[in-house]
Design a protein around this motif. Structure first.
Motif, PDB file in Angstrom:
ATOM      1  N   TYR A  40      -3.883 -75.726 -77.164  1.00 32.15           N
ATOM      2  CA  TYR A  40      -5.243 -75.408 -77.623  1.00 32.15           C
ATOM      3  C   TYR A  40      -6.304 -76.122 -76.791  1.00 32.15           C
ATOM      4  N   GLN A  41      -5.965 -77.304 -76.292  1.00 30.92           N
ATOM      5  CA  GLN A  41      -6.908 -78.020 -75.407  1.00 30.92           C
ATOM      6  C   GLN A  41      -7.200 -77.196 -74.160  1.00 30.92           C
ATOM      7  N   ARG A  42      -6.143 -76.579 -73.598  1.00 29.87           N
ATOM      8  CA  ARG A  42      -6.307 -75.739 -72.400  1.00 29.87           C
ATOM      9  C   ARG A  42      -7.158 -74.509 -72.691  1.00 29.87           C
ATOM     10  N   LYS A  43      -7.175 -74.088 -73.957  1.00 25.48           N
ATOM     11  CA  LYS A  43      -7.978 -72.921 -74.338  1.00 25.48           C
ATOM     12  C   LYS A  43      -9.411 -73.304 -74.705  1.00 25.48           C
ATOM     13  N   GLY A  44      -9.748 -74.588 -74.529  1.00 28.88           N
ATOM     14  CA  GLY A  44     -11.135 -75.017 -74.737  1.00 28.88           C
ATOM     15  C   GLY A  44     -11.420 -75.618 -76.101  1.00 28.88           C
ATOM     16  N   TRP A  45     -10.359 -75.922 -76.892  1.00 25.89           N
ATOM     17  CA  TRP A  45     -10.570 -76.540 -78.204  1.00 25.89           C
ATOM     18  C   TRP A  45     -10.604 -78.064 -78.062  1.00 25.89           C
ATOM     19  N   LYS A  46     -11.335 -78.730 -78.979  1.00 26.56           N
ATOM     20  CA  LYS A  46     -11.392 -80.196 -78.993  1.00 26.56           C
ATOM     21  C   LYS A  46     -10.235 -80.660 -79.878  1.00 26.56           C
ATOM     22  N   THR A  47      -9.119 -81.079 -79.255  1.00 20.97           N
ATOM     23  CA  THR A  47      -7.887 -81.370 -79.997  1.00 20.97           C
ATOM     24  C   THR A  47      -7.574 -82.862 -80.057  1.00 20.97           C
ATOM     25  N   CYS A  48      -6.766 -83.255 -81.052  1.00 22.97           N
ATOM     26  CA  CYS A  48      -6.344 -84.650 -81.175  1.00 22.97           C
ATOM     27  C   CYS A  48      -4.986 -84.720 -81.881  1.00 22.97           C
ATOM     28  N   LEU A  49      -4.357 -85.893 -81.812  1.00 25.25           N
ATOM     29  CA  LEU A  49      -3.030 -86.108 -82.413  1.00 25.25           C
ATOM     30  C   LEU A  49      -3.054 -87.312 -83.349  1.00 25.25           C
ATOM     31  N   ILE A  50      -2.392 -87.192 -84.506  1.00 26.50           N
ATOM     32  CA  ILE A  50      -2.320 -88.289 -85.475  1.00 26.50           C
ATOM     33  C   ILE A  50      -0.854 -88.540 -85.794  1.00 26.50           C
ATOM     34  N   CYS A  51      -0.398 -89.789 -85.622  1.00 27.20           N
ATOM     35  CA  CYS A  51       1.012 -90.107 -85.889  1.00 27.20           C
ATOM     36  C   CYS A  51       1.153 -90.727 -87.274  1.00 27.20           C
ATOM     37  N   ALA A  52       1.644 -89.941 -88.240  1.00 22.93           N
ATOM     38  CA  ALA A  52       1.888 -90.445 -89.600  1.00 22.93           C
ATOM     39  C   ALA A  52       3.389 -90.622 -89.832  1.00 22.93           C
ATOM     40  N   ASP A  53       4.150 -90.771 -88.740  1.00 22.80           N
ATOM     41  CA  ASP A  53       5.595 -90.994 -88.838  1.00 22.80           C
ATOM     42  C   ASP A  53       5.838 -92.497 -88.766  1.00 22.80           C
ATOM     43  N   THR A  54       6.070 -93.129 -89.933  1.00 21.09           N
ATOM     44  CA  THR A  54       6.326 -94.575 -89.966  1.00 21.09           C
ATOM     45  C   THR A  54       7.815 -94.859 -90.180  1.00 21.09           C
ATOM     46  N   PHE A  55       8.616 -93.803 -90.307  1.00 25.33           N
ATOM     47  CA  PHE A  55      10.045 -93.954 -90.583  1.00 25.33           C
ATOM     48  C   PHE A  55      10.840 -94.234 -89.304  1.00 25.33           C
ATOM     49  N   ARG A  56      10.519 -93.461 -88.249  1.00 28.09           N
ATOM     50  CA  ARG A  56      11.302 -93.586 -86.995  1.00 28.09           C
ATOM     51  C   ARG A  56      10.674 -94.620 -86.066  1.00 28.09           C
ATOM     52  N   ALA A  57      11.456 -95.609 -85.677  1.00 26.73           N
ATOM     53  CA  ALA A  57      10.970 -96.620 -84.736  1.00 26.73           C
ATOM     54  C   ALA A  57      10.684 -95.941 -83.393  1.00 26.73           C
ATOM     55  N   GLY A  58       9.538 -96.221 -82.862  1.00 30.20           N
ATOM     56  CA  GLY A  58       9.188 -95.642 -81.556  1.00 30.20           C
ATOM     57  C   GLY A  58       8.474 -94.312 -81.631  1.00 30.20           C
ATOM     58  N   ALA A  59       8.256 -93.791 -82.852  1.00 24.46           N
ATOM     59  CA  ALA A  59       7.582 -92.486 -82.986  1.00 24.46           C
ATOM     60  C   ALA A  59       6.153 -92.556 -82.463  1.00 24.46           C
ATOM     61  N   PHE A  60       5.427 -93.628 -82.850  1.00 25.38           N
ATOM     62  CA  PHE A  60       4.035 -93.766 -82.411  1.00 25.38           C
ATOM     63  C   PHE A  60       3.964 -93.958 -80.899  1.00 25.38           C
ATOM     64  N   ASP A  61       4.914 -94.750 -80.354  1.00 30.49           N
ATOM     65  CA  ASP A  61       4.939 -94.968 -78.891  1.00 30.49           C
ATOM     66  C   ASP A  61       5.142 -93.645 -78.144  1.00 30.49           C
ATOM     67  N   GLN A  62       6.044 -92.804 -78.674  1.00 36.64           N
ATOM     68  CA  GLN A  62       6.321 -91.510 -78.031  1.00 36.64           C
ATOM     69  C   GLN A  62       5.085 -90.617 -78.055  1.00 36.64           C
ATOM     70  N   LEU A  63       4.442 -90.541 -79.243  1.00 37.38           N
ATOM     71  CA  LEU A  63       3.247 -89.695 -79.368  1.00 37.38           C
ATOM     72  C   LEU A  63       2.122 -90.208 -78.469  1.00 37.38           C
ATOM     73  N   LYS A  64       1.968 -91.531 -78.444  1.00 38.54           N
ATOM     74  CA  LYS A  64       0.932 -92.180 -77.623  1.00 38.54           C
ATOM     75  C   LYS A  64       1.145 -91.859 -76.139  1.00 38.54           C
ATOM     76  N   GLN A  65       2.406 -91.934 -75.694  1.00 35.97           N
ATOM     77  CA  GLN A  65       2.762 -91.646 -74.290  1.00 35.97           C
ATOM     78  C   GLN A  65       2.456 -90.187 -73.940  1.00 35.97           C
ATOM     79  N   ASN A  66       2.873 -89.254 -74.829  1.00 38.79           N
ATOM     80  CA  ASN A  66       2.609 -87.823 -74.602  1.00 38.79           C
ATOM     81  C   ASN A  66       1.119 -87.530 -74.567  1.00 38.79           C
ATOM     82  N   ALA A  67       0.381 -88.123 -75.526  1.00 36.89           N
ATOM     83  CA  ALA A  67      -1.056 -87.877 -75.641  1.00 36.89           C
ATOM     84  C   ALA A  67      -1.803 -88.424 -74.423  1.00 36.89           C
ATOM     85  N   THR A  68      -1.408 -89.622 -73.973  1.00 38.73           N
ATOM     86  CA  THR A  68      -2.068 -90.249 -72.806  1.00 38.73           C
ATOM     87  C   THR A  68      -1.862 -89.398 -71.566  1.00 38.73           C
ATOM     88  N   LYS A  69      -0.616 -88.925 -71.391  1.00 36.11           N
ATOM     89  CA  LYS A  69      -0.296 -88.101 -70.216  1.00 36.11           C
ATOM     90  C   LYS A  69      -1.116 -86.801 -70.209  1.00 36.11           C
TER      91      LYS A  69
END
Length: 503
Positions: free
Chosen positions: A125-154
């Motif tokens: 959707y970002q490529r289609k011109g939308w203002k997009t964002c990601l929220i990590c509400a996964d507190t169960f899996r260790a490393g979930a926030f790190d993975q999302l953060k890495q993908n989002a930064t890239k």
């Protein structure tokens, strides 16, 4: 059996119908037997296969069919329609609304590729011109926030999460409030998964859903688990109101039939499919084009959408030059950049009629892309005079020292530079011919703007430029002409639809 094999087997069964001298009950039975066997091997639910067989047989009544009717076409059409019904629950997919906050909550079991899919959808959707964002509400899996953060930064997508807060409801609520206040339009919320369906997972999912009141709940389904998808999808849909499904890992190795048929049973439409690990290995799902592609009939509508995203018609300078029969090395460089922007090469090839999804292996896709990048590196070593010369290849022929200078600058051989110039010469010939065709760049139906003899010449010119193996794969000259007709029809539909918004 993987999906590419399924497509091949069904196509072979339909071809047997075309080769038959007489179309009767016996021929129909043999064809249906082959198709049903292929579907069962691809892990499609046996009840759905049985129903599909009965539906086709109920449409075909040889005794009542008029002698003049094309029986082959009626049978082929009914097979196509029934394949579409297998994977289409007949429910309209949710669409986001531009200019306001659209909250999309992702649910699914751990290991289904949920976090990666969240990033893919936000990027789409970002490529289609939308203002997009990601929220990590996964507190169960260790490393979930790190993975999302890495993908989002890239992908340069803003994100929200916490290393200290353990309550997923608080994180989801805070993230949604923050991004809504900042005017974001497409908010993707990733939630926790478990290894199996547990009461604690469903309870947490429900609490997050009640706190953020999502506009769309997306169930992420792993294609590799086959028919187990159905029970899984039912369990999730009983707890939260699932509006959409995304099927992941639907590449060459997944059977996929189980996942696709599970969707129709749960009455939730598939909106996207994941076809690989990269962020752009993500395709919008439309039933008819998907079945067309599966059977090697191409997806012209998808290709038209990809091309219209590039907004080539707005490049007035290039179109003006083409009309005057001009095409420089710089123009070719820019077209290569456009090809890169269109997404994975094998995805584009799969959209062309006559090319199945398995036509190019991952290896040859990477080879094609690296060849393209190598050509661009060579052109990066050229000076402005060489790039903008109306007949670049002739300039290099007259002054051969230019070839060795460019080869040294690009770190390639003289032969590589000469190959590029030969390719440019062929490419320029074809593009100039297309540019010289009156009416090619007018809006509307190309077939009405261009006379048949010009169209035939253009087809012949394209055939000469193509690799003979590729031409053979497309069904020779007649296959190419058919493709051009479909392109014309597709561009007319694309023109009527008026291009993409947030589809």
């Amino acid at each position: 059996m993987v999906l590419a094999d399924l497509g091949r087997k069904i196509t072979t069964a339909l071809r047997g119908l075309s080769n038959a001298t007489v179309i009767n009950e016996e021929v129909l039975e043999a064809m249906l037997k082959e198709i049903c066997k292929a579907l069962l091997e691809a892990d499609v639910n046996v009840k759905l296969v049985k129903r599909m067989r009965e539906n086709i047989k109920s449409v075909i009544d040889f005794e009542e069919m008029a002698a003049g009717l094309n029986k082959r076409r009626i049978i082929q059409s009914s097979v196509f329609n029934e394949l579409c019904k297998l994977i289409d629950p007949g429910v309209k997919a949710w669409q986001p609304v531009k200019g306001r906050a659209n909250v999309v909550m992702f649910v699914g079991l751990q290991g289904s590729g949920k976090t990666t899919t969240c990033s893919k959808m936000a990027y789409h959707y970002q490529r289609k011109g939308w203002k997009t964002c990601l929220i990590c509400a996964d507190t169960f899996r260790a490393g979930a926030f790190d993975q999302l953060k890495q993908n989002a930064t890239k992908a340069r997508i803003p994100f929200y999460g916490s290393y200290t807060e353990t309550d997923p409801v608080v994180i989801a609520q805070d993230g949604v409030e923050k991004f809504k206040a900042e005017g974001f339009e497409f908010l993707v919320v990733d939630t926790s998964g478990r290894h199996k369906q547990e009461e604690s997972l469903f309870e947490e999912m429900l609490q997050v859903s009640n706190a953020i009141t999502p506009d769309n709940v997306v169930f992420v389904m792993d294609a590799t688990i086959g028919q187990a998808c159905e029970a899984q999808a039912r369990a999730f849909s009983e707890k939260v109101d699932i509006a959409s499904v995304i099927i992941t890992k639907l590449d060459g190795h997944a059977k996929g039939g189980g996942a696709l048929s599970a969707v129709a049973a749960t009455r939730s439409p598939v909106i996207f499919i994941g076809t690989g690990e990269h962020i752009d290995d993500f395709e919008q799902f439309k039933t008819k084009p998907f079945v067309s592609k599966l059977l090697g009939m191409g997806d012209i509508e998808g290709l038209i959408d990809k091309v219209s995203e590039l907004k080539l018609e707005e490049n007035e300078e290039l179109i003006g030059k083409l009309k005057q029969g001009q095409f420089t090395l710089r123009d070719m460089y820019e077209q290569f950049q456009n090809i890169m922007k269109m997404g994975p090469f094998n995805q584009i090839m799969g959209m062309l009629p006559g090319f199945g999804a398995d036509f190019m292996s991952k290896g040859s896709e990477q080879e094609s892309m690296s060849r393209l990048r190598k050509m661009m590196t060579i052109m990066d070593s050229m000076c402005d005079q060489e790039l903008d010369h109306p007949q670049g290849h002739k300039l290099f022929q007259r002054q051969t020292t230019r070839v060795s200078r460019v080869a040294r600058g690009a770190g390639v051989s003289v032969r590589d530079v000469q190959d590029l110039l030969t390719q440019y010469s062929k490419f320029a010939q074809m593009v100039k011919k297309m540019g010289g065709i009156k009416g090619l760049f007018k809006g509307g139906d190309m077939s009405k703007n261009i006379n048949p003899s010009q169209m035939a010449k253009l087809n012949q010119q394209m055939a000469k430029m193509m690799d003979p193996r590729v031409l053979h794969q497309m069904g020779g000259m007649s296959g190419l002409q058919n493709m051009m007709k479909q392109f014309q029809q597709g561009s007319t539909q694309g023109h009527k639809r008026g291009g993409g918004g947030g589809s």
